[in-house]
Design an enzyme around this catalytic site. Structure first.
Site, mmCIF file in Angstrom:
data_model
loop_
_atom_site.group_PDB
_atom_site.id
_atom_site.type_symbol
_atom_site.label_atom_id
_atom_site.label_comp_id
_atom_site.label_asym_id
_atom_site.label_seq_id
_atom_site.Cartn_x
_atom_site.Cartn_y
_atom_site.Cartn_z
ATOM 1 N N GLU A 157 39.497 50.135 39.502
ATOM 2 C CA GLU A 157 39.328 49.418 38.188
ATOM 3 C C GLU A 157 38.414 50.199 37.354
ATOM 4 O O GLU A 157 38.250 49.579 36.214
ATOM 5 C CB GLU A 157 38.666 48.139 38.641
ATOM 6 C CG GLU A 157 39.836 46.939 39.437
ATOM 7 C CD GLU A 157 39.098 45.960 40.043
ATOM 8 O OE1 GLU A 157 39.884 45.152 40.329
ATOM 9 O OE2 GLU A 157 37.779 45.982 40.100
ATOM 10 N N LYS A 192 36.283 54.192 41.132
ATOM 11 C CA LYS A 192 35.490 53.045 41.981
ATOM 12 C C LYS A 192 35.656 52.906 43.428
ATOM 13 O O LYS A 192 34.935 52.744 44.284
ATOM 14 C CB LYS A 192 35.798 51.651 41.263
ATOM 15 C CG LYS A 192 35.149 50.645 41.707
ATOM 16 C CD LYS A 192 35.550 49.352 41.101
ATOM 17 C CE LYS A 192 34.680 48.140 41.596
ATOM 18 N NZ LYS A 192 35.233 46.831 40.984
ATOM 19 N N GLN A 193 37.303 52.983 43.659
ATOM 20 C CA GLN A 193 37.456 52.838 45.257
ATOM 21 C C GLN A 193 38.815 53.795 45.515
ATOM 22 O O GLN A 193 39.275 54.038 44.363
ATOM 23 C CB GLN A 193 37.469 51.440 45.545
ATOM 24 C CG GLN A 193 38.830 50.765 44.834
ATOM 25 C CD GLN A 193 38.737 49.393 44.907
ATOM 26 O OE1 GLN A 193 38.063 48.519 44.095
ATOM 27 N NE2 GLN A 193 39.539 48.720 45.927
#
Length: 751
Positions: A487, A592-593
Site C-alpha cells: 500500500e 510496506k509488505q
C-alpha cells in the site's frame, strides 16, 4: 520494540503498573470467545488515559464517509465496530472512597493473562495510611456458554483495623467510540430493570440514514456475594446498579461474583424474544457454580490446545509468542458462526473499523486449515458466498460486471472510505479465489468448490474479464490503476501480483467449470463466448518482468525509482509511516509488505529456485515490514531458500509483533490476522510443509537457538504430531487412518 510483560510459556504477566503503558497493557490482555470480546480494561474504573472497549461480533454502525471531494463510486458510509454497553463495570469503595489506580498508592501489582485457560486476573494492594486492602479481579468470557461473561472480585483486609467495603456492580450504556468521526453516542436505551440482586439494560444502536440494520443488545447481570445488599437509586436512565456492603475485620476476606448474559438481535427478531432469552439464559447460569462454569470453559480451551499447540524448546520468547498468537486467533474466531469473520483487530480495538479484510483468505485460511476441523474454514468461505449480493453492488458502483468483494465490510457492501484502497486494491478478488483453491487442495473436499465456490469464482471472473483492457500496441491484456498488497504504491499500472491473480483466477475458474455437474453449470450460465474470452486473457496477460535482473517487476515504472535498501534509512526515521509524508513514501522504493513476494508465496511450487532467489534478494532489502502481515511470508521464503538465520529473524518479528510492540502501534489494539504469522513461519517455513497432489511434504530444519519444536496438524481426518530436534524429524499419527508423507524427498509411513 518494547517489552512490558515477562516471558513465560503460558502466561502474559507483569508485576509492574505504569500508567504510560496502560493502553498497551489493555491491548495485550484482551480476551474474547468469538461471540464477544474486550480489552483489558479495569472494571473498577480508571480516571487516567485508557481505551475502554467491549465489542460484540457482527454489531456495527455505518459512520459518515468523510472526503474532501466526493467522487462517483465512493462508499456511502464507513462501517465500524460499535463499542458495546459496558457490562463489566464494578466500582469498589473502601471506607467510602473509590478505588482508582490512577490516584491510589498500590503495591504487589500483578496482571496475568492465562493463555491455556483464557482467564484474566489482576491483583494489587491499596495502601491508604493504615488501611491495606488486597483486591483480586478475575474474569473470563465463556466458550461453553458464549453469551456469558463471568467476573469475580476478592477483597481481603491486610490492615490492623476494620475496613468498610462497598461493591457496585453496574451496566452502563453511556459509552462512546474513540474512532468515531464525530462525537456521538451510539446506543439508545429501550428498557432498564434495576432490582436488588440483578439488573438489565436493553439498548439499540441509534438510527442511521443509510438503511443498514440497527442492532439491539441486551445485558442482564446476576450477583452472588455474602455482602449485604443495600438499596440504591438508579444512577440515570442509561445505567443500572446494585450495591453490596460490609465491614471486613483484619485478615478477613469476601468475594463477589458478577455474571452477565449478553444477547443481540442478530439471534432474535423481536425485543420481546431477546429479553426472554436474556432472562432464560440468566436463570440457567444462575443455577451453576462459578467453579463449574469455569471448568466447562477451560475444558474446551484444553481441547483446542490439544489439537493446535506448538511447542518450542530452547527459546521461551518464541514459545510465548506463538501461543499468544494462537490464543488471540481462537479468542476472535473458531468457526461457530458463518455470519462472522476475522477483523484485523478482532475484539481488541476500534482501528480498521473491526471489519473483514482480505487478510482472512490470504493469511487466516492456511492456519485454520491446519489446526481446526475443516468446517471452521468452510464457514469462512461461506461468509463470502452469502455476501455475493453486496459484491455485485460493489462492481456495479464502478460500472463493471460480475462481483467485486469488498476491501472492508460487515455485510458485503464496501464500507471503506479511502479510494486508493477501496477500489484499487482489487487483488482481494484473487485472494478469495486462492482461498477456495487452498481449502480444496488441503482438505480434498470438493463440495464447496463445485457448488457455492463455482458461483463465487464465476462472478469474480466476470469482474476480472471486464476490469482488464487489451493493449493493441503490446498485444496483451493489462490492468491499470490499482494498488497491490504494497500500500506504499497507489494507483499503479500492471501490478504483477494483481495481474497474476487475475490470470490465475480465470484459469482456475475454467478448470472448475469443466468439473461441475450439469445442474450447477446451468445455474452458473457461463456462455461459451465468456469462456473463450477468459481463456484469451489467460493466454495473453501481461506480467511485468526484467530479464537482466531475472525478477518480476512489482509494477510498471518501479525500477525507475531510486533503488536504495532499507538499511540506508536513518534509524530515527523508522517506521517511515510515522515520520515521512505520504508523498515521500509514495515516491520511495520502500515496500510496506510482500507484493511480488506475496504472489510467489501463494504459488511457491510454481517458481524455480533461481526465480525465488532473485526476487527475494531484490525485494526483501527494500521491504520495511510496516505491515503486520509482512514478516511471515518472508520467513517462509527465506526458509525455502535456505536463509535460515533470516527465516528465524522474521519469525521472531511476526511471533512477537504485538508482545514487543515492533511497529509502535499496538496501543490501539492487537494485529489479529497477523497472528497467523507465527504458525505459518514454523509450519510452512521451518518444517517446509507443502501439500502436493493430496500428499503432505516436509523439509524441516531446526533453528540454531532451539533444541526442539513440535506441532500438531489436522489433515484429511487425521491428527499428526510433527517433532523436529537434534536427531532429525519425527512423525506420529495421533488419530485417523495411516498415511504416507514425503520428508525431504523420501516417503515415510505415518501410523
Amino acid at each position: 520494540m518494547k517489552r512490558i510483560f515477562e516471558v513465560q510459556p503460558w502466561n502474559v504477566i507483569t508485576h509492574t503498573f505504569d500508567p504510560k503503558d496502560k493502553r498497551l497493557q489493555e491491548s495485550m490482555t484482551s480476551i474474547g470467545n468469538g461471540y464477544m470480546g474486550m480489552r483489558g480494561d479495569f472494571e473498577e474504573g480508571y480516571s487516567g488515559d485508557s481505551l475502554q472497549g467491549i465489542y460484540l461480533g457482527g454489531v456495527w454502525y455505518p459512520d459518515k464517509t468523510r472526503v474532501g471531494w466526493w467522487k462517483n463510486g465512493y462508499p456511502k458510509y464507513f462501517g465500524k465496530v460499535v463499542n458495546a454497553v459496558n457490562f463489566i463495570k464494578l466500582p469498589v469503595e473502601l471506607n467510602g472512597e473509590a478505588v482508582d489506580l490512577d490516584k491510589d498508592t498500590i503495591s504487589d501489582f500483578t496482571l496475568d493473562l492465562d493463555l491455556h485457560r483464557s482467564v484474566l486476573t489482576r491483583s494489587f494492594t491499596v495502601e491508604r495510611g493504615d488501611v491495606r486492602v488486597a483486591l483480586k479481579f478475575e474474569r473470563f468470557l465463556s466458550v461453553s456458554q458464549q453469551e456469558l461473561s463471568a467476573q469475580k472480585v476478592t477483597v481481603k483486609n491486610l490492615g490492623a483495623t476494620a475496613v468498610d467495603v462497598t461493591l457496585k456492580p453496574s451496566i452502563d450504556a453511556d459509552v462512546m467510540n474513540e474512532e468515531a468521526n464525530y462525537d456521538e453516542r451510539f446506543w439508545d436505551v429501550l428498557a432498564t430493570d434495576q432490582q436488588a440482586d440483578r439488573g438489565s439494560i436493553v439498548a439499540k444502536t441509534t438510527p442511521n440514514p443509510f438503511g443498514t440494520p440497527r442492532f439491539t443488545s441486551g445485558m442482564e447481570m446476576r450477583i452472588l456475594t455474602a455482602l449485604s445488599n443495600v438499596a440504591v437509586t438508579q444512577p440515570n436512565d442509561k445505567e443500572v446498579m446494585t450495591a453490596y456492603t460490609g465491614s471486613l475485620a483484619p485478615n478477613a476476606s469476601t468475594e463477589l461474583e458478577k455474571r452477565v448474559i449478553v444477547v443481540t438481535s442478530r439471534d432474535y427478531d423481536s425485543q420481546e424474544k431477546l429479553t426472554q432469552a436474556m432472562h432464560d439464559l440468566s436463570d440457567k447460569v444462575a443455577g451453576e457454580s462459578y467453579a463449574d462454569l469455569l471448568a466447562a470453559h477451560t475444558k474446551i480451551w484444553a481441547d483446542r490446545w490439544e489439537k493446535s499447540d506448538v511447542e518450542i524448546a530452547g527459546d521461551d520468547a518464541s514459545q510465548q509468542g506463538i501461543r499468544f498468537n494462537l490464543f488471540q486467533l481462537f479468542s476472535t474466531y473458531y468457526g461457530e458462526d458463518s455470519r462472522l469473520n476475522i477483523g484485523p483487530k478482532g475484539f481488541t480495538g476500534e482501528k480498521y473499523g473491526g471489519a473483514t479484510y482480505w487478510d482472512t483468505e490470504a493469511f487466516a485460511v492456511p492456519v485454520y486449515l491446519g489446526i481446526t476441523n475443516p468446517e471452521v474454514t468452510r464457514n469462512l468461505l461461506m461468509y463470502r458466498y452469502k455476501q455475493l449480493d453486496g459484491a455485485y453492488i460493489n462492481a456495479q458502483e464502478q460500472g463493471l460486471k460480475g462481483a467485486l468483494f469488498p476491501m472492508v465490510t460487515f455485510d458485503g457492501i464496501e464500507c471503506h472510505n479511502e479510494w486508493e484502497i477501496t477500489f484499487e486494491e482489487i487483488h482481494r478478488n484473487g485472494d478469495i479465489a486462492f482461498a477456495i483453491y487452498n481449502y480444496t487442495r488441503y482438505t480434498g473436499d470438493t463440495s464447496y468448490v463445485l457448488h457455492e465456490g463455482a458461483k463465487v469464482l464465476s462472478e469474480m471472473s466476470r469482474f476480472w474479464a471486464d476490469r482488464v483492457h487489451f493493449s493493441k500496441r503490446n498485444g496483451q491484456y493489462m490492468i491499470h490503476g490499482v494498488t497491490g498488497a504494497d500500500e506504499y504504491e497507489n494507483n499503479v499500472d500492471n501490478n504483477w501480483d494483481t495481474n497474476l491473480l487475475a490470470q490465475w483466477t480465470l484459469k482456475y475458474t475454467l478448470e472448475i467449470l469443466g468439473q461441475v455437474d450439469a445442474e450447477t453449470a446451468k445455474k452458473l450460465n457461463v456462455s461459451d463466448a465468456e469462456k473463450k474470452q477468459w481463456q484469451d486473457i489467460v493466454d495473453r496477460m501481461y506480467l511485468p518482468y526484467d530479464k537482466d535482473l531475472n525478477i518480476f517487476v512489482q509494477h510498471d515504472g518501479f525500477l525507475d525509482k531510486d533503488i536504495e535498501p532499507v538499511s540506508t534509512i536513518p534509524a530515527d526515521q523508522r517506521p517511515i509511516n510515522q515520520h515521512w509524508s505520504w508523498d515521500k513514501i509514495l515516491r520511495s522504493p520502500y515496500i510496506k509488505q510482500g507484493d511480488v513476494l506475496q504472489g510467489i508465496w501463494d504459488f511457491i511450487d510454481d517458481f524455480t529456485p533461481e526465480q525465488k532467489k532473485a526476487n527475494f534478494d531484490f525485494y526483501e532489502p527494500l521491504t520495511v515490514h510496516e505491515s503486520s502481515l509482512s514478516p511471515a511470508i518472508h520467513s517462509v521464503l527465506a526458509a525455502d531458500l535456505g536463509y535460515e538465520d533470516k527465516a528465524v529473524e522474521l519469525y521472531e518479528r511476526t511471533a512477537r509483533l504485538d508482545l514487543d510492540n515492533y511497529n509502535n502501534d499496538t496501543t490501539d489494539g492487537l494485529h489479529i490476522t497477523a497472528m497467523t504469522g507465527g504458525w505459518i513461519a514454523v509450519v510452512q517455513g521451518f518444517a517446509g510443509m507443502r501439500v502436493r497432489d493430496g500428499q503432505l511434504h516436509y523439509a524441516p530444519f531446526l533453528p540454531k537457538n532451539w533444541t526442539r519444536y513440535a506441532f500438531r496438524q489436522v489433515f484429511r481426518g487425521r491428527l499428526i504430531e510433527v517433532t523436529v530436534d537434534g536427531q532429525g524429524s519425527h512423525f506420529k499419527l495421533l488419530s485417523g487412518d495411516p498415511l504416507t508423507i514425503d520428508v525431504a524427498g523420501k516417503p515415510v509411513e505415518v501410523k
